[in-house]
Enzyme design. Structure first.
Site, short mmCIF file in Angstrom:
data_model
loop_
_atom_site.label_atom_id
_atom_site.label_comp_id
_atom_site.label_asym_id
_atom_site.label_seq_id
_atom_site.Cartn_x
_atom_site.Cartn_y
_atom_site.Cartn_z
N GLU A 74 -71.48 -37.41 -24.05
CA GLU A 74 -72.45 -37.35 -22.94
C GLU A 74 -72.49 -36.28 -22.01
O GLU A 74 -71.54 -35.60 -21.67
CB GLU A 74 -72.00 -38.68 -22.00
CG GLU A 74 -72.95 -38.69 -20.93
CD GLU A 74 -72.68 -40.03 -19.83
OE1 GLU A 74 -72.62 -39.92 -18.63
OE2 GLU A 74 -72.23 -41.10 -20.54
N ASP A 95 -67.03 -40.07 -23.64
CA ASP A 95 -67.65 -40.03 -22.23
C ASP A 95 -66.37 -39.07 -21.47
O ASP A 95 -65.56 -39.40 -21.12
CB ASP A 95 -67.48 -41.56 -21.79
CG ASP A 95 -68.09 -41.60 -20.12
OD1 ASP A 95 -68.66 -40.80 -19.98
OD2 ASP A 95 -67.29 -42.17 -19.56
N ASP A 111 -65.49 -46.66 -19.31
CA ASP A 111 -65.43 -45.45 -19.77
C ASP A 111 -65.26 -45.64 -21.23
O ASP A 111 -66.02 -44.65 -22.11
CB ASP A 111 -64.11 -44.57 -19.36
CG ASP A 111 -64.37 -44.17 -17.71
OD1 ASP A 111 -65.00 -43.24 -17.47
OD2 ASP A 111 -63.52 -45.20 -17.20
#
Length: 185
Positions: free
Chosen positions: A71, A11, A144
């Site tokens: 991501e 992430d 996260d």
């Protein structure tokens, strides 16, 4: 017997970058680790990018993942934030490519849809579903880290055939094909 596959989920972020590693053991997945890297906002942007690169290389050299799932940046109103996030993502991808690891990118909506069946799910809903799927212990305070694991699990669902050659396209599809894995209420 197939070899275990390790997936590193990222992430991206320039101040907090989440990471999670899962082991694909054929019909099941197991959490290896999840955490975050924190970078000082007071540091020069270029120095933070260098630290991101080195941190991802450290993970790769420690855990030897077979694939890296990350991501994709989402479209926001703040152009400067988008630029910084894109740089962090690019540096993380470059670290994977530097070690010849295949890179797979997923939109936030695709990740949420894959994990919860709802592309508009909250971070908390995603973390709760991951808790049902993986033995995670306490849910981390920083989402996260769970976001990063969700990227890895999304990648697992996107193209992991089972023994019959089936492919899982999301949490609902996985449960439909594996009714014994449904979480107890």
């Amino acid at each position: 017997m197939n070899r275990e596959r390790i997936i590193l989920g990222i992430d991206p972020g320039t101040q907090i970058m989440g990471y999670g590693l899962i082991a694909d053991k054929g019909k099941k997945i197991e959490l290896i680790t999840l955490d975050v890297f924190k970078f000082s906002y007071k540091e020069d942007q270029a120095l933070r990018l260098k630290k991101i690169f080195e941190s991802i290389l450290g993970l790769i050299d420690t855990y030897h993942p077979d694939e890296l799932a990350i991501e994709a940046p989402f479209f926001g109103k703040n152009v400067q934030s988008m630029l910084k996030l894109g740089r962090a993502q690019g540096v993380a991808m470059a670290a994977g490519l530097y070690r010849d690891i295949p890179i797979f990118e997923y939109s936030p909506r695709k990740i949420k849809q894959s994990i919860t069946g709802n592309g508009n799910a909250s971070k908390e809903q995603v973390a709760a579903m991951l808790g049902n799927l993986l033995i995670m212990g306490d849910v981390p305070k920083l989402m996260d880290a769970t976001d990063a694991v969700s990227v890895a699990v999304c990648h697992y669902f996107q193209g992991k055939p089972d023994d019959s050659g089936k492919t899982y396209k999301g949490w609902k599809n996985f449960l439909d094909q594996n009714p014994n894995r449904e979480a107890k209420k």
